[in-house]
Design a protein around this motif. Structure first.
Motif, PDB file in Angstrom:
ATOM      1  N   ALA A 175      38.281  33.363  41.884  1.00  0.00           N
ATOM      2  CA  ALA A 175      38.220  34.659  41.208  1.00  0.00           C
ATOM      3  C   ALA A 175      36.889  35.325  41.508  1.00  0.00           C
ATOM      4  CB  ALA A 175      38.373  34.488  39.698  1.00  0.00           C
TER       5      ALA A 175
ATOM      6  N   THR B  22      37.195  38.488  36.881  1.00  0.00           N
ATOM      7  CA  THR B  22      38.244  39.388  37.346  1.00  0.00           C
ATOM      8  C   THR B  22      39.449  38.539  37.741  1.00  0.00           C
ATOM      9  OG1 THR B  22      37.304  39.379  39.562  1.00  0.00           O
ATOM     10  CG2 THR B  22      36.614  41.163  38.101  1.00  0.00           C
ATOM     11  N   PRO B  23      40.531  39.141  38.141  1.00  0.00           N
ATOM     12  CA  PRO B  23      41.761  38.394  38.412  1.00  0.00           C
ATOM     13  C   PRO B  23      41.615  37.291  39.469  1.00  0.00           C
ATOM     14  CG  PRO B  23      42.198  40.742  38.340  1.00  0.00           C
ATOM     15  CD  PRO B  23      40.713  40.579  38.292  1.00  0.00           C
TER      16      PRO B  23
ATOM     17  N   VAL C 140      50.103  34.154  36.378  1.00  0.00           N
ATOM     18  CA  VAL C 140      48.835  34.842  36.655  1.00  0.00           C
ATOM     19  C   VAL C 140      49.059  36.332  36.894  1.00  0.00           C
ATOM     20  CG1 VAL C 140      47.028  35.072  38.416  1.00  0.00           C
ATOM     21  CG2 VAL C 140      47.580  32.819  37.484  1.00  0.00           C
ATOM     22  N   THR C 141      50.013  36.678  37.761  1.00  0.00           N
ATOM     23  CA  THR C 141      50.173  38.087  38.133  1.00  0.00           C
ATOM     24  C   THR C 141      50.843  38.928  37.060  1.00  0.00           C
ATOM     25  OG1 THR C 141      52.187  37.501  39.363  1.00  0.00           O
ATOM     26  CG2 THR C 141      50.135  37.661  40.621  1.00  0.00           C
TER      27      THR C 141
ATOM     28  N   GLN D  56      47.601  40.126  35.002  1.00  0.00           N
ATOM     29  CA  GLN D  56      46.426  40.729  35.638  1.00  0.00           C
ATOM     30  C   GLN D  56      46.838  41.945  36.450  1.00  0.00           C
ATOM     31  OE1 GLN D  56      44.878  37.396  37.936  1.00  0.00           O
ATOM     32  NE2 GLN D  56      45.899  38.094  39.785  1.00  0.00           N
ATOM     33  N   THR D  57      45.877  42.810  36.720  1.00  0.00           N
ATOM     34  CA  THR D  57      46.172  44.020  37.480  1.00  0.00           C
ATOM     35  C   THR D  57      46.388  43.712  38.958  1.00  0.00           C
ATOM     36  OG1 THR D  57      43.817  44.440  37.761  1.00  0.00           O
ATOM     37  CG2 THR D  57      44.915  45.529  35.906  1.00  0.00           C
ATOM     38  N   GLN D  58      45.769  42.682  39.460  1.00  0.00           N
ATOM     39  CA  GLN D  58      45.946  42.247  40.852  1.00  0.00           C
ATOM     40  C   GLN D  58      47.322  41.599  40.977  1.00  0.00           C
ATOM     41  OE1 GLN D  58      43.871  42.548  43.504  1.00  0.00           O
ATOM     42  NE2 GLN D  58      45.202  41.408  44.850  1.00  0.00           N
TER      43      GLN D  58
END
Length: 193
Positions: A73, A84-85, A114-115, A118-120
């Motif tokens: 990360a 952050t992601p 995870v995705t 998160q925005t990523q």
């Protein structure tokens, strides 16, 4: 001078010696497999990056009880030390450990977890089993897509890998496929820069 392997301070001769040991069912523990890939993640994604990055062992996605063996990360400093992601997820297995099908399922499930939060929405996945490795790109959409990464070194001018719709994908051997492994790691590093 001995030829380099895909790891900076490990020669191809040393990697050739390591392969049978990691590939033996009763040797090459999961932690030893993870150690090699911790070094690779650092070499390709942390050391050359202008960003502050963190390799987190036994990473836990937000609101989850899952434990990802290694997660990369970007770091941002704040009073609460926010990360952050996740960019890259790694799951390692000993040669005698879970089969590839189970490891792939774990990585897929981790990538979805995870995705979702998160925005990523793209995460790169690496699976190591003994002296073998596989790579994937996961994109979270309404229909999650996990595509295997294949690099054909017989095409000398090839600058990009191909992405296969199957989740199994090619298996690369640490001692035999150093060029493909190096090219794939370099490619991923360029995409998360």
């Amino acid at each position: 001078m001995a030829a380099p392997s895909f790891l900076r301070y490990v020669t191809q001769y040393e990697m050739n010696q390591l392969q049978p040991w990691l590939g033996t069912a009763h040797e090459g523990s999961e932690s030893e497999v993870n150690s090699i890939w911790n070094a690779a993640l650092y070499q390709y994604f942390v050391d050359p990056s202008p960003k502050q990055r963190l390799i987190q062992p036994e990473a836990t996605p937000f609101n989850s009880r899952s434990k990802i063996d290694l997660a990369l990360a970007d770091m941002e400093y704040s009073p609460d030390f926010l990360k952050t992601p996740f960019l890259v997820l790694f799951e390692g297995k000993s040669k005698a450990g879970d089969d590839w099908k189970h490891a792939i399922r774990q990585l897929f499930d981790y990538a979805v977890e995870v995705t979702k939060v998160q925005t990523q929405k793209t995460v790169w996945l690496i699976g190591g089993k003994g002296a073998e490795v596989k790579f994937w790109r996961f994109v979270y959409t309404d229909q999650e897509q996990m595509k295997a990464i294949k690099w054909d070194i017989s095409k000398l001018d090839s600058q990009n890998p191909t992405f296969e719709n199957q989740t199994g994908g090619p298996t690369y051997k640490l001692a035999l496929n150093r060029i493909e492994i190096q090219k794939i790691l370099t490619y991923i590093a360029g995409r998360i820069a």
